[in-house]
Write a protein that holds these residues in place. Structure first.
Motif, PDB file in Angstrom:
ATOM      1  N   VAL B  61       0.852  -1.189   0.000  1.00 57.89           N
ATOM      2  CA  VAL B  61       0.000   0.000   0.000  1.00 57.89           C
ATOM      3  C   VAL B  61       0.891   1.243   0.000  1.00 57.89           C
ATOM      4  CG1 VAL B  61      -1.721   1.280   1.326  1.00 57.89           C
ATOM      5  CG2 VAL B  61      -1.843  -1.214   1.191  1.00 57.89           C
ATOM      6  N   LYS B 191      -8.077   9.721   4.898  1.00 56.68           N
ATOM      7  CA  LYS B 191      -6.879   8.944   5.246  1.00 56.68           C
ATOM      8  C   LYS B 191      -7.322   7.685   5.986  1.00 56.68           C
ATOM      9  CE  LYS B 191      -2.954   7.767   7.426  1.00 56.68           C
ATOM     10  NZ  LYS B 191      -3.558   6.590   8.109  1.00 56.68           N
ATOM     11  N   GLU B 194      -3.810   2.395   8.474  1.00 52.01           N
ATOM     12  CA  GLU B 194      -2.785   1.717   7.675  1.00 52.01           C
ATOM     13  C   GLU B 194      -3.038   0.230   7.493  1.00 52.01           C
ATOM     14  OE1 GLU B 194       0.317   2.723  10.913  1.00 52.01           O
ATOM     15  OE2 GLU B 194       1.093   0.982   9.860  1.00 52.01           O
ATOM     16  N   SER B 197      -6.604  -0.402   4.225  1.00 54.97           N
ATOM     17  CA  SER B 197      -6.715   0.631   3.181  1.00 54.97           C
ATOM     18  C   SER B 197      -7.519   0.173   1.976  1.00 54.97           C
ATOM     19  CB  SER B 197      -5.314   1.004   2.689  1.00 54.97           C
ATOM     20  OG  SER B 197      -4.486   1.359   3.761  1.00 54.97           O
ATOM     21  N   THR B 221      -3.561   6.870   1.336  1.00 55.31           N
ATOM     22  CA  THR B 221      -3.201   5.809   2.271  1.00 55.31           C
ATOM     23  C   THR B 221      -1.859   6.169   2.887  1.00 55.31           C
ATOM     24  OG1 THR B 221      -2.227   4.613   0.417  1.00 55.31           O
ATOM     25  CG2 THR B 221      -4.460   4.026   1.037  1.00 55.31           C
TER      26      THR B 221
END
Lengths: 303, 489
Positions: B61, B191, B194, B197, B221
């Motif tokens: 990602v 956003k 993590e 995503s 991301t």
């Protein structure tokens, strides 16, 4: 003894059982289990000895076919008292029981003497199981003692025959009433003597009143059975009746029984479906599992 | 004698595996969604996202850096004038299209949510994705009726919104944030967390499909730093954050004195109060739904249970029984009730709390699941009895399937114990008495009070907390307020 029941969460829990996905092996096994739990029922004014005989044949051998392992018979054939003898003869030696409705089915609005006599006659004719109706009029007017007393008398009249107590939940309307009636029925039956596993059932409906069996109603009754078992170690049976027409529904009920009462109750000795059209849908699904294609409705005999 | 059926079924009836088998393709190296296009990160940096149930890598990602944040904010700022001047009716059309497209691609979204986040497919399919679509439908309805939501004033958009969301309900939280912001005429930079995503990026595809004007929504991301850079950016007018109280406090410091609007939806240690006169079987159902839903990764999880003393034994007994029916395992199995813990680090946190509970003297009751997969992050659901209000497990947010059971004797005691927490997000009250419900509910310091139910969500119902659980409301008409500036008529 009133126990609060909250409809919203009962419905949420009941729905959660329908979210279980029953596939492959477990579907095959579940369908056979469901088949073995059916009380094949005919309760019409126009019932004839011939119809009952063909129903009995269907009960013993639901589907004439070569299938491994062989299909089970259904649990019982359920008829009016006047046809018990016919059924008894047709089921001789098959292991399939004869169940008879009695006690002025379906309304129960007859003098108690008449209702008790109804039971005695049905037992005399050979009924292995008696499906009685409770006196809803008395229950709803608050005369719970009277209802309990009548149930006790009926159990005595049953002798060695098993007893299924129909609450007719469609007329009790609220889940709280269902719970009260369940507790009352179980305790009344127990008041006349010890209960062996499967000797006493509670049952939702006659099939003559709508709504008949629903999952939330059945769940509340299963919880009453569970609590009674915790208290006494006695296993009471459960029979939802009316409205269960598809194999899928039947599997949902089995999931509910498994997750509420445990595997011990997954036997025809302790759980039954009161149904007629369910049988052929279960057969259709079994055949689908075997051959990969669905059968037409006319591929299975009607009764 | 009655039932000697000739071939009774004797084998135990178990559920066979029922795996969701549809395959979803995932790009091995993901991009950022900026100005309506998927672009490679200028940071030239990526990080791996794994399936928490197998630890298998799903994709690399993109990790957005300073230049990417710059580009995204610029795109949002550029798109703002046109988007905010568009009539509400026109904006609604886009939102309706997004909602419908989410419905059409629901299965794909559900599977992706499950393999990326570890939650059972049953929940992503029946709850996360339908609710995400519902939020877009709901706020589409408001887009041309904003004047009615704020009678006597003229609502204007706030501007460029930075929206930072958590990993527990990835797509749903994106919908919670984006739908009201867009309805009010703002442009956004989203956003995602993590570890989760993938569905947010898929949402970017949906925005392309429905022809949402370029730059109205940008998706970055990245890791914690990306969020910080975004919140610090001068051109950002509004920061909306859902996540930990720790990061929430940080953001509050960052945005103080900058003129940026801020809403925070943070942690919780919500109390479920169970009175002796409640419908106990149903309450147990609610307790289970309250704490074990989504592996307990729920900010409003009912993680403290207060039981009126006389029924404690019965409740514990029934809770144990119900715990025994929960199925922990492969999140893609449709019969799974609890999936994998979202990440290794979260698993460590949860395990740490369980150890502390035992160490501090509480008694642990945990489900034992045979044959949990050898890989993946797993935690069997559990609850503690003999918990003291001073125990760590009774005070801190665990964010896992861990419940602390305590008792009370009087309603006053229940209320004061429930309120004795730095948090104030949600609470549950269980009683059969209507008057008691209202009496207790109004004395609880909680943004949401559920009565005889728990963890019910609806787009039309505002959600948010008090105290260290944050401020601002999401959902309902109240959810519009953080996204408008109110001027005179």
């Amino acid at each position: 003894m009133r126990k609060p029941i909250d409809t919203v969460m009962v419905e949420q829990r009941a729905t959660s059982f329908t979210r279980r996905s029953i596939k492959t092996e477990s579907k095959q096994q579940g369908l056979r289990l469901a088949l073995s739990m059916i009380d094949l029922t005919t309760l019409e004014g126009k019932d004839s000895p011939e119809k009952v005989r063909s129903l009995c044949h269907k009960a013993i051998t639901p589907w004439e076919c070569e299938i491994e392992p062989p299909l089970p018979s259904v649990a019982a054939v359920c008829v009016y008292p006047s046809l018990v003898q016919v059924a008894k003869r047709a089921l001789e030696g098959s292991g399939v029981s004869v169940a008879s409705v009695a006690t002025g089915f379906p309304s129960g609005q007859y003098p108690i003497a008449v209702r008790l006599n109804d039971v005695v006659e049905a037992v005399k004719s050979g009924a292995d199981e008696i499906d009685m109706v409770i006196n809803r009029g008395a229950f709803l007017s608050g005369c719970t003692e009277e209802v309990a007393d009548e149930i006790a008398q009926v159990r005595v009249a049953c002798g060695k025959s098993h007893l299924k107590i129909i609450l007719e939940t469609g007329e009790l309307e609220t889940l709280e009433n269902v719970r009260i009636a369940s507790d009352l029925a179980i305790r009344a039956a127990a008041s006349t003597g010890p209960i062996n596993d499967g000797e006493v059932f509670i049952k939702t409906s006659t099939g003559k009143v709508s709504p008949a069996a629903t999952m939330p109603v059945t769940l509340v009754m299963l919880e009453a059975i569970r609590d009674y078992y915790e208290e006494t170690g006695v296993r009471i049976g459960m029979k939802p009746a009316g409205g269960i027409k598809t194999a899928k529904q039947a599997l949902h009920y089995l999931v509910m029984v498994k997750e509420t009462l445990g595997d011990d109750w997954l036997t025809p000795n302790l759980f039954r479906f009161g149904a007629s059209s369910l049988t052929n849908d279960v057969l259709r699904q079994i055949r689908k599992q075997q051959t990969g294609s669905y059968a037409a409705t006319y591929d299975f005999s009607e009764a | 004698m009655a039932t000697t059926n000739k071939n009774q079924n004797t084998a135990k009836w178990e559920y066979s595996p029922a795996l969701e088998s549809t395959k979803v393709t995932i790009e091995s190296k993901s991009k950022l969604f900026i100005g309506g296009k998927f672009v490679s990160p200028k940071s030239r940096s990526w990080f791996a996202t794994v399936n928490p149930a197998t630890e298998a890598k799903l994709a690399d990602v993109a990790c957005a850096g300073k230049a990417d944040v710059e580009a995204a904010v610029k795109a949002a700022k550029t798109a703002l004038p046109k988007w905010s001047r568009l009539s509400g009716t026109e904006r609604a059309k886009y939102l309706y299209r997004v909602a419908r497209r989410i419905q059409e691609r629901a299965r794909e979204f559900a599977i992706l949510e499950t393999i990326d986040g570890g939650k059972p497919i049953k929940e992503s399919r029946d709850i996360d994705i339908p609710l995400a679509a519902q939020h877009f439908f709901y706020y589409a309805g408001w887009a041309d009726k904003l004047a009615y939501a704020f009678p006597g004033s003229t609502p204007a958009p706030v501007g460029v919104c930075a929206q930072i969301i958590p990993w527990n309900f990835p797509l749903l939280m994106a919908a919670w944030k984006l739908a009201p912001a867009l309805a009010c005429g703002n442009t956004c930079i989203l956003k995602p967390a993590e570890t989760t995503s993938l569905t947010a990026l898929r949402l970017g595809e949906v925005f392309q499909e429905v022809g949402l004007p370029e730059g109205v929504v940008n998706i970055l991301t990245g890791e914690g730093d990306t969020g910080r850079l975004l919140a610090q950016h001068n051109a950002v007018n509004k920061v909306a954050f859902t996540g930990s109280t720790e990061v929430g406090k940080l953001l509050m410091r960052e945005t103080a004195g900058t003129g940026k609007k801020l809403t925070l939806e943070l942690g919780g240690k919500s109390a479920n109060i169970l009175f002796a006169d409640a419908a106990i079987d149903q309450a147990v159902e609610g307790i289970v739904a309250g704490i074990y839903f989504n592996q307990g990764h729920v900010c409003c999880a009912g993680s403290r249970l207060f039981v009126e003393e006389p029924i404690l034994e019965e409740v514990i007994y029934k809770l144990k029984q119900r715990l025994g029916t929960l199925r922990v395992g492969d999140p893609l199995d449709k019969n799974t009730d609890l999936g994998a813990i979202n990440s290794r680090s979260q698993l460590k946190v949860v395990e740490g709390y369980i150890r502390s509970g035992v160490k501090e003297g509480a008694q642990l009751h945990q489900l034992t699941t045979k044959r949990l997969p050898s890989k993946g992050f797993w935690c069997n659901p559990c609850f503690f009895t003999d918990v003291q209000p001073s125990h760590t497990i009774a005070r801190e947010e665990i964010f896992g399937p861990v419940l602390s059971v305590m008792t009370f004797r009087t309603p006053e005691e229940a209320i004061s114990r429930a309120n004795n927490s730095p948090y104030g997000l949600a609470a549950g009250v269980w009683t059969d008495k209507g008057a008691k419900i209202f009496e207790v509910a109004k004395k609880l310091d909680a943004g949401i009070v559920w009565c005889n139910t728990y963890n019910k969500f609806d787009a039309s119902s505002p959600f948010g907390g008090f105290k260290e659980s944050g401020f601002g409301r999401e959902g309902g008409m109240h959810g519009l307020r953080p996204y408008v500036r109110l001027g005179g008529v």
